[in-house]
Scaffold this motif. Structure first.
Motif, PDB file in Angstrom:
ATOM      1  N   PRO A 266      50.082  50.962  10.894  1.00 38.97           N
ATOM      2  CA  PRO A 266      51.051  51.050   9.814  1.00 38.97           C
ATOM      3  C   PRO A 266      50.729  52.181   8.847  1.00 38.97           C
ATOM      4  CG  PRO A 266      50.099  49.111   9.624  1.00 38.97           C
ATOM      5  CD  PRO A 266      49.408  49.698  10.599  1.00 38.97           C
TER       6      PRO A 266
ATOM      7  N   PRO B  18      55.281  54.896  12.663  1.00 38.75           N
ATOM      8  CA  PRO B  18      56.235  53.922  13.405  1.00 38.75           C
ATOM      9  C   PRO B  18      56.173  53.784  14.647  1.00 38.75           C
ATOM     10  CG  PRO B  18      57.607  55.828  12.560  1.00 38.75           C
ATOM     11  CD  PRO B  18      56.099  56.121  12.168  1.00 38.75           C
ATOM     12  N   ILE B  19      54.948  53.706  15.343  1.00 42.55           N
ATOM     13  CA  ILE B  19      54.971  53.614  16.866  1.00 42.55           C
ATOM     14  C   ILE B  19      54.040  52.672  17.279  1.00 42.55           C
ATOM     15  CG2 ILE B  19      53.130  55.451  16.884  1.00 42.55           C
ATOM     16  CD1 ILE B  19      54.656  56.321  19.689  1.00 42.55           C
ATOM     17  N   THR B  20      54.364  51.726  18.191  1.00 43.84           N
ATOM     18  CA  THR B  20      53.529  50.652  18.715  1.00 43.84           C
ATOM     19  C   THR B  20      53.093  51.049  20.214  1.00 43.84           C
ATOM     20  OG1 THR B  20      54.256  49.127  17.244  1.00 43.84           O
ATOM     21  CG2 THR B  20      53.229  48.206  19.492  1.00 43.84           C
TER      22      THR B  20
ATOM     23  N   CYS C 190      50.220  59.033  14.194  1.00 47.75           N
ATOM     24  CA  CYS C 190      49.354  57.868  13.372  1.00 47.75           C
ATOM     25  C   CYS C 190      48.821  58.463  12.117  1.00 47.75           C
ATOM     26  CB  CYS C 190      48.552  57.140  14.209  1.00 47.75           C
ATOM     27  SG  CYS C 190      49.544  56.166  15.781  1.00 47.75           S
TER      28      CYS C 190
ATOM     29  N   ARG D 162      49.428  48.812  16.354  1.00 46.17           N
ATOM     30  CA  ARG D 162      50.112  49.620  15.504  1.00 46.17           C
ATOM     31  C   ARG D 162      49.246  50.077  14.339  1.00 46.17           C
ATOM     32  NH1 ARG D 162      54.340  51.197  12.015  1.00 46.17           N
ATOM     33  NH2 ARG D 162      54.974  49.441  10.867  1.00 46.17           N
TER      34      ARG D 162
ATOM     35  N   GLY E 231      62.828  53.499  19.093  1.00 47.33           N
ATOM     36  CA  GLY E 231      62.697  53.740  17.464  1.00 47.33           C
ATOM     37  C   GLY E 231      62.872  55.299  16.869  1.00 47.33           C
TER      38      GLY E 231
ATOM     39  N   THR F  27      58.383  50.583   8.359  1.00 48.52           N
ATOM     40  CA  THR F  27      59.372  50.149   9.379  1.00 48.52           C
ATOM     41  C   THR F  27      60.339  48.943   8.820  1.00 48.52           C
ATOM     42  OG1 THR F  27      58.044  48.928  10.684  1.00 48.52           O
ATOM     43  CG2 THR F  27      58.366  51.189  11.568  1.00 48.52           C
TER      44      THR F  27
ATOM     45  N   GLU G 233      62.273  48.737  13.340  1.00 48.93           N
ATOM     46  CA  GLU G 233      61.119  48.584  13.866  1.00 48.93           C
ATOM     47  C   GLU G 233      60.737  49.705  14.715  1.00 48.93           C
ATOM     48  OE1 GLU G 233      64.004  46.902  14.563  1.00 48.93           O
ATOM     49  OE2 GLU G 233      63.946  44.842  14.175  1.00 48.93           O
ATOM     50  N   SER G 234      59.435  49.921  14.777  1.00 48.73           N
ATOM     51  CA  SER G 234      58.619  50.891  15.551  1.00 48.73           C
ATOM     52  C   SER G 234      58.859  51.036  17.037  1.00 48.73           C
ATOM     53  CB  SER G 234      57.180  50.579  15.430  1.00 48.73           C
ATOM     54  OG  SER G 234      56.760  49.416  16.216  1.00 48.73           O
TER      55      SER G 234
END
Ligand code: TXA
Ligand code: MG
Length: 318
Positions: free
Chosen positions: A124, A95-97, A92, A122, A197, A35, A181-182
Protein backbone atom coordinates in the motif's frame (compact mmCIF):
# COMPACT_ATOMS: atom_id res chain seq x y z
CA UNK A 1 -4.76 12.77 20.38
CA UNK A 2 -8.32 11.71 21.14
CA UNK A 3 -11.33 13.21 19.43
CA UNK A 4 -15.09 12.75 19.88
CA UNK A 5 -14.84 9.15 18.66
CA UNK A 6 -12.70 7.75 21.45
CA UNK A 7 -11.05 5.06 19.32
CA UNK A 8 -10.24 7.24 16.28
CA UNK A 9 -6.75 8.72 16.55
CA UNK A 10 -4.89 11.35 14.60
CA UNK A 11 -1.51 10.00 13.51
CA UNK A 12 1.68 11.02 15.27
CA UNK A 13 4.71 9.29 16.81
CA UNK A 14 2.80 8.30 19.93
CA UNK A 15 -0.01 6.77 17.92
CA UNK A 16 2.52 4.97 15.72
CA UNK A 17 3.94 3.20 18.77
CA UNK A 18 0.49 2.62 20.26
CA UNK A 19 -0.67 0.98 17.01
CA UNK A 20 2.42 -1.18 16.82
CA UNK A 21 1.94 -2.22 20.43
CA UNK A 22 -1.64 -3.29 19.70
CA UNK A 23 -0.51 -5.25 16.61
CA UNK A 24 2.46 -6.85 18.42
CA UNK A 25 0.07 -8.13 21.06
CA UNK A 26 -2.03 -9.84 18.40
CA UNK A 27 -4.66 -7.11 18.30
CA UNK A 28 -6.48 -5.54 15.36
CA UNK A 29 -6.26 -1.94 14.09
CA UNK A 30 -8.24 0.06 11.51
CA UNK A 31 -5.73 1.60 9.11
CA UNK A 32 -5.98 3.98 6.17
CA UNK A 33 -4.83 2.98 2.70
CA UNK A 34 -5.04 4.87 -0.57
CA UNK A 35 -7.78 2.49 -1.82
CA UNK A 36 -10.05 1.86 1.19
CA UNK A 37 -9.53 1.49 4.95
CA UNK A 38 -8.32 -1.90 6.16
CA UNK A 39 -8.63 -4.03 9.27
CA UNK A 40 -5.03 -5.02 10.06
CA UNK A 41 -3.44 -7.82 12.09
CA UNK A 42 -0.15 -9.76 12.23
CA UNK A 43 -0.32 -12.07 9.19
CA UNK A 44 2.02 -14.60 10.85
CA UNK A 45 -0.27 -15.10 13.83
CA UNK A 46 -3.28 -17.41 13.57
CA UNK A 47 -4.73 -15.88 16.70
CA UNK A 48 -4.50 -12.33 15.36
CA UNK A 49 -5.85 -13.25 11.91
CA UNK A 50 -8.71 -15.15 13.55
CA UNK A 51 -9.85 -11.90 15.16
CA UNK A 52 -10.24 -10.31 11.71
CA UNK A 53 -12.48 -13.13 10.48
CA UNK A 54 -14.56 -12.95 13.64
CA UNK A 55 -15.00 -9.17 13.60
CA UNK A 56 -15.96 -9.11 9.91
CA UNK A 57 -18.11 -12.22 10.04
CA UNK A 58 -16.03 -13.31 7.07
CA UNK A 59 -16.33 -16.87 5.72
CA UNK A 60 -13.09 -18.79 6.38
CA UNK A 61 -13.00 -19.74 2.69
CA UNK A 62 -12.28 -16.16 1.70
CA UNK A 63 -8.52 -15.40 1.95
CA UNK A 64 -7.05 -12.07 3.03
CA UNK A 65 -4.59 -9.81 1.22
CA UNK A 66 -1.17 -9.66 2.90
CA UNK A 67 0.39 -6.19 2.99
CA UNK A 68 4.16 -5.61 2.89
CA UNK A 69 6.46 -2.61 3.15
CA UNK A 70 8.62 -3.50 0.16
CA UNK A 71 9.94 -6.19 -2.17
CA UNK A 72 12.69 -7.37 0.23
CA UNK A 73 10.10 -8.68 2.67
CA UNK A 74 8.32 -11.11 0.37
CA UNK A 75 11.04 -13.62 -0.66
CA UNK A 76 10.35 -16.07 2.17
CA UNK A 77 6.62 -16.09 1.64
CA UNK A 78 5.97 -16.18 -2.12
CA UNK A 79 7.54 -17.28 -5.41
CA UNK A 80 8.85 -14.29 -7.34
CA UNK A 81 8.45 -14.16 -11.13
CA UNK A 82 9.37 -11.72 -13.89
CA UNK A 83 5.82 -10.38 -14.35
CA UNK A 84 5.75 -9.50 -10.66
CA UNK A 85 9.07 -7.68 -10.94
CA UNK A 86 7.84 -5.60 -13.89
CA UNK A 87 4.51 -4.69 -12.31
CA UNK A 88 6.13 -3.91 -8.96
CA UNK A 89 8.56 -1.54 -10.60
CA UNK A 90 5.80 0.30 -12.40
CA UNK A 91 2.97 0.43 -9.87
CA UNK A 92 4.26 -0.16 -6.33
CA UNK A 93 3.67 0.96 -3.75
CA UNK A 94 0.15 1.37 -5.08
CA UNK A 95 -3.38 0.07 -5.64
CA UNK A 96 -2.57 -3.37 -7.07
CA UNK A 97 -2.62 -6.85 -5.50
CA UNK A 98 -0.71 -9.84 -6.86
CA UNK A 99 -1.75 -13.46 -6.43
CA UNK A 100 1.40 -15.62 -6.29
CA UNK A 101 2.40 -19.17 -5.45
CA UNK A 102 3.11 -19.73 -1.80
CA UNK A 103 6.69 -20.61 -0.86
CA UNK A 104 7.62 -23.76 1.04
CA UNK A 105 8.89 -21.66 3.94
CA UNK A 106 5.96 -19.28 3.88
CA UNK A 107 5.26 -17.89 7.34
CA UNK A 108 1.78 -16.53 6.62
CA UNK A 109 -0.88 -18.14 8.79
CA UNK A 110 -2.77 -20.67 6.67
CA UNK A 111 -5.97 -19.19 8.10
CA UNK A 112 -5.14 -15.89 6.33
CA UNK A 113 -4.70 -17.64 2.98
CA UNK A 114 -7.72 -19.93 3.48
CA UNK A 115 -5.37 -22.91 3.16
CA UNK A 116 -4.78 -22.13 -0.52
CA UNK A 117 -1.49 -22.74 -2.34
CA UNK A 118 -1.43 -19.07 -3.33
CA UNK A 119 -1.16 -15.77 -1.50
CA UNK A 120 -2.42 -12.32 -2.47
CA UNK A 121 0.11 -9.59 -1.64
CA UNK A 122 -0.01 -5.81 -1.82
CA UNK A 123 2.27 -2.84 -1.09
CA UNK A 124 0.00 0.00 0.00
CA UNK A 125 1.03 3.57 -0.70
CA UNK A 126 -0.57 5.50 2.15
CA UNK A 127 2.23 7.05 4.21
CA UNK A 128 0.70 6.15 7.58
CA UNK A 129 0.29 2.48 6.82
CA UNK A 130 3.74 2.42 5.23
CA UNK A 131 5.30 3.77 8.39
CA UNK A 132 3.47 1.12 10.42
CA UNK A 133 4.62 -1.63 8.01
CA UNK A 134 8.17 -0.33 8.21
CA UNK A 135 8.15 -0.74 11.98
CA UNK A 136 6.64 -4.22 12.32
CA UNK A 137 8.54 -7.50 11.97
CA UNK A 138 5.68 -9.12 10.12
CA UNK A 139 3.40 -8.25 7.19
CA UNK A 140 -0.21 -7.27 7.85
CA UNK A 141 -3.25 -9.27 6.83
CA UNK A 142 -5.69 -6.52 5.94
CA UNK A 143 -9.10 -6.90 4.34
CA UNK A 144 -11.32 -3.88 3.89
CA UNK A 145 -12.54 -2.68 7.29
CA UNK A 146 -16.21 -3.49 6.88
CA UNK A 147 -18.55 -6.21 8.08
CA UNK A 148 -18.68 -8.90 5.37
CA UNK A 149 -21.05 -7.94 2.52
CA UNK A 150 -21.15 -4.25 3.51
CA UNK A 151 -19.42 -1.66 1.29
CA UNK A 152 -15.80 -0.77 2.05
CA UNK A 153 -15.02 2.23 4.29
CA UNK A 154 -13.18 5.23 2.88
CA UNK A 155 -12.73 7.25 6.08
CA UNK A 156 -11.97 6.61 9.75
CA UNK A 157 -15.59 7.44 10.64
CA UNK A 158 -16.84 4.85 8.13
CA UNK A 159 -14.72 2.25 9.96
CA UNK A 160 -16.22 3.41 13.26
CA UNK A 161 -19.71 3.00 11.78
CA UNK A 162 -18.90 -0.62 10.97
CA UNK A 163 -17.27 -1.77 14.22
CA UNK A 164 -17.95 0.97 16.77
CA UNK A 165 -15.77 0.27 19.84
CA UNK A 166 -15.09 -3.36 18.95
CA UNK A 167 -11.65 -2.32 17.70
CA UNK A 168 -9.24 -0.51 20.01
CA UNK A 169 -7.70 1.78 17.49
CA UNK A 170 -8.66 3.38 14.17
CA UNK A 171 -5.94 5.59 12.70
CA UNK A 172 -7.32 8.59 10.84
CA UNK A 173 -5.50 9.08 7.53
CA UNK A 174 -8.12 11.24 5.83
CA UNK A 175 -10.37 10.22 2.97
CA UNK A 176 -8.99 7.32 0.87
CA UNK A 177 -8.03 9.03 -2.38
CA UNK A 178 -8.78 6.14 -4.74
CA UNK A 179 -11.93 5.06 -2.96
CA UNK A 180 -12.36 1.55 -4.41
CA UNK A 181 -10.39 -1.61 -3.67
CA UNK A 182 -7.13 -2.52 -5.42
CA UNK A 183 -6.92 -4.31 -8.76
CA UNK A 184 -6.29 -8.02 -8.08
CA UNK A 185 -4.15 -9.74 -10.70
CA UNK A 186 -3.34 -13.44 -10.68
CA UNK A 187 0.32 -13.95 -11.66
CA UNK A 188 0.56 -17.68 -10.94
CA UNK A 189 0.13 -18.44 -14.63
CA UNK A 190 -0.88 -16.31 -17.59
CA UNK A 191 -1.85 -13.04 -15.89
CA UNK A 192 -5.58 -12.62 -15.23
CA UNK A 193 -7.50 -9.82 -13.60
CA UNK A 194 -9.55 -11.24 -10.71
CA UNK A 195 -10.90 -7.89 -9.51
CA UNK A 196 -10.84 -4.76 -11.69
CA UNK A 197 -9.55 -1.55 -10.12
CA UNK A 198 -8.08 1.82 -10.97
CA UNK A 199 -5.04 0.13 -12.57
CA UNK A 200 -6.74 -1.30 -15.65
CA UNK A 201 -6.02 -4.41 -17.69
CA UNK A 202 -4.64 -2.23 -20.48
CA UNK A 203 -2.26 -0.49 -18.02
CA UNK A 204 -1.01 -3.96 -17.08
CA UNK A 205 -0.85 -5.13 -20.71
CA UNK A 206 1.38 -2.18 -21.58
CA UNK A 207 3.90 -3.14 -18.89
CA UNK A 208 3.89 -6.88 -19.51
CA UNK A 209 3.61 -6.51 -23.30
CA UNK A 210 1.00 -9.25 -23.51
CA UNK A 211 -2.74 -9.52 -23.85
CA UNK A 212 -4.80 -10.06 -20.71
CA UNK A 213 -8.28 -11.54 -20.86
CA UNK A 214 -10.92 -9.03 -19.95
CA UNK A 215 -12.38 -9.80 -16.55
CA UNK A 216 -15.86 -9.21 -17.99
CA UNK A 217 -15.61 -12.35 -20.06
CA UNK A 218 -13.88 -14.38 -17.39
CA UNK A 219 -15.57 -16.60 -14.85
CA UNK A 220 -12.79 -16.88 -12.32
CA UNK A 221 -13.11 -18.84 -9.16
CA UNK A 222 -11.48 -16.48 -6.76
CA UNK A 223 -12.73 -17.40 -3.34
CA UNK A 224 -15.49 -15.11 -2.30
CA UNK A 225 -15.03 -12.91 -5.32
CA UNK A 226 -18.18 -13.53 -7.30
CA UNK A 227 -20.40 -15.03 -4.66
CA UNK A 228 -20.18 -12.02 -2.43
CA UNK A 229 -22.15 -8.82 -2.80
CA UNK A 230 -21.34 -5.41 -1.46
CA UNK A 231 -24.49 -3.76 -0.36
CA UNK A 232 -25.14 -0.25 0.93
CA UNK A 233 -28.12 -1.71 2.79
CA UNK A 234 -30.87 -0.43 0.46
CA UNK A 235 -31.85 -1.71 -3.02
CA UNK A 236 -29.63 -0.53 -5.89
CA UNK A 237 -30.65 -0.43 -9.57
CA UNK A 238 -28.11 0.15 -12.34
CA UNK A 239 -28.30 1.41 -15.95
CA UNK A 240 -31.26 3.61 -15.02
CA UNK A 241 -32.78 6.31 -17.23
CA UNK A 242 -36.10 7.20 -15.68
CA UNK A 243 -35.79 8.63 -12.17
CA UNK A 244 -38.37 7.63 -9.57
CA UNK A 245 -39.55 10.47 -7.37
CA UNK A 246 -38.52 8.88 -4.09
CA UNK A 247 -35.19 7.35 -4.98
CA UNK A 248 -31.68 8.78 -4.84
CA UNK A 249 -30.21 9.09 -8.34
CA UNK A 250 -26.47 8.73 -8.92
CA UNK A 251 -25.11 10.14 -12.17
CA UNK A 252 -22.07 11.66 -13.91
CA UNK A 253 -21.75 15.31 -14.95
CA UNK A 254 -23.54 18.47 -13.84
CA UNK A 255 -26.98 18.12 -15.43
CA UNK A 256 -28.90 18.67 -12.21
CA UNK A 257 -28.26 21.65 -9.96
CA UNK A 258 -29.15 21.72 -6.25
CA UNK A 259 -31.53 18.84 -6.47
CA UNK A 260 -31.94 16.98 -3.21
CA UNK A 261 -32.19 13.47 -4.62
CA UNK A 262 -29.53 13.76 -7.38
CA UNK A 263 -25.91 12.90 -6.59
CA UNK A 264 -23.13 13.47 -9.13
CA UNK A 265 -20.07 11.21 -8.75
CA UNK A 266 -18.03 13.65 -10.84
CA UNK A 267 -19.11 17.02 -12.23
CA UNK A 268 -16.52 16.59 -15.00
CA UNK A 269 -17.59 12.99 -15.66
CA UNK A 270 -14.09 11.87 -14.72
CA UNK A 271 -14.22 8.14 -13.99
CA UNK A 272 -11.37 8.13 -11.44
CA UNK A 273 -13.09 10.89 -9.50
CA UNK A 274 -16.37 8.99 -9.80
CA UNK A 275 -14.75 5.87 -8.31
CA UNK A 276 -13.35 7.87 -5.41
CA UNK A 277 -16.81 9.22 -4.60
CA UNK A 278 -18.80 6.00 -5.05
CA UNK A 279 -18.79 4.43 -1.57
CA UNK A 280 -18.90 7.83 0.11
CA UNK A 281 -22.05 8.64 -1.87
CA UNK A 282 -23.66 5.28 -1.03
CA UNK A 283 -23.13 5.94 2.68
CA UNK A 284 -24.39 9.52 2.41
CA UNK A 285 -27.58 8.43 0.62
CA UNK A 286 -28.25 5.75 3.21
CA UNK A 287 -27.75 8.28 6.02
CA UNK A 288 -30.17 10.70 4.39
CA UNK A 289 -32.83 8.04 4.71
CA UNK A 290 -33.48 7.22 1.02
CA UNK A 291 -34.99 3.77 0.55
CA UNK A 292 -33.64 3.08 -2.94
CA UNK A 293 -30.68 4.01 -5.19
CA UNK A 294 -30.83 4.34 -8.97
CA UNK A 295 -27.57 4.67 -10.92
CA UNK A 296 -27.14 5.96 -14.46
CA UNK A 297 -25.25 3.85 -17.03
CA UNK A 298 -21.51 4.10 -16.35
CA UNK A 299 -19.29 3.79 -19.46
CA UNK A 300 -17.55 0.43 -19.64
CA UNK A 301 -14.01 1.73 -20.18
CA UNK A 302 -10.95 2.39 -17.99
CA UNK A 303 -11.97 2.85 -14.36
CA UNK A 304 -15.60 2.52 -15.51
CA UNK A 305 -15.00 -1.25 -15.66
CA UNK A 306 -14.16 -1.29 -11.95
CA UNK A 307 -17.11 0.99 -11.10
CA UNK A 308 -19.48 -1.29 -13.03
CA UNK A 309 -18.08 -4.29 -11.16
CA UNK A 310 -18.81 -2.66 -7.77
CA UNK A 311 -22.27 -1.31 -8.62
CA UNK A 312 -23.31 -4.66 -10.10
CA UNK A 313 -22.41 -6.31 -6.82
CA UNK A 314 -24.30 -3.61 -4.93
CA UNK A 315 -27.29 -4.32 -7.18
CA UNK A 316 -26.76 -8.03 -6.54
CA UNK A 317 -26.33 -8.75 -10.26
CA UNK A 318 -23.75 -11.39 -11.05
O1 TXA B 1 -7.57 -2.27 -1.75
C1 TXA B 1 -7.57 -3.35 -1.19
O2 TXA B 1 -7.19 -4.39 -1.73
C2 TXA B 1 -8.07 -3.39 0.28
C3 TXA B 1 -7.06 -2.60 1.15
C4 TXA B 1 -7.43 -2.61 2.61
O3 TXA B 1 -5.77 -3.09 0.94
N1 TXA B 1 -8.22 -4.72 0.73
C5 TXA B 1 -9.22 -5.54 0.29
O4 TXA B 1 -9.26 -6.78 0.89
O5 TXA B 1 -10.03 -5.21 -0.55
P1 TXA B 1 -10.53 -7.73 0.85
O6 TXA B 1 -10.21 -8.85 1.78
O7 TXA B 1 -11.73 -6.94 1.17
O8 TXA B 1 -10.55 -8.28 -0.61
C6 TXA B 1 -9.56 -9.18 -1.01
C7 TXA B 1 -9.99 -9.97 -2.21
C8 TXA B 1 -11.07 -10.97 -1.85
O9 TXA B 1 -12.07 -10.93 -2.84
C9 TXA B 1 -10.34 -12.30 -1.84
O10 TXA B 1 -11.16 -13.37 -2.24
C10 TXA B 1 -9.23 -12.07 -2.84
O11 TXA B 1 -8.86 -10.71 -2.68
N2 TXA B 1 -8.07 -12.95 -2.56
C11 TXA B 1 -7.29 -12.97 -1.46
N3 TXA B 1 -6.36 -13.95 -1.54
C12 TXA B 1 -6.54 -14.55 -2.73
C13 TXA B 1 -5.91 -15.63 -3.40
N4 TXA B 1 -4.89 -16.30 -2.86
N5 TXA B 1 -6.37 -15.98 -4.63
C14 TXA B 1 -7.40 -15.30 -5.19
N6 TXA B 1 -8.05 -14.28 -4.62
C15 TXA B 1 -7.64 -13.90 -3.39
MG1 MG C 1 -13.64 -6.33 1.15
Amino acid sequence: MKNSYSNIFTFNKKILSKTIKVLNKGGVAGLPTETVYGLAANAYSKLAVGKIFKLKGRPKLNPLIIHYYNFHQIFEDVEINSNLKKLYKKFCPGPITFVLKKNKNCKISSLASAKLKTIAIRFPKHRITRSILKNTKYPLAMPSANISSHISPVSAKDVYEEFKKKIKIIVDGGQSVIGIESTVVDLTNNPKILRPGIISSSDIEKVLKLKIKNSKSLKIKSPGMFKKHYSPGIPVFINQKKIDKNSAFIYLGNRYKNNKNKFSLSKKSNLNEAASNLYKTFRLIKKKGFKKIQITRIPFKGTGIAINDRIKRAAKIK
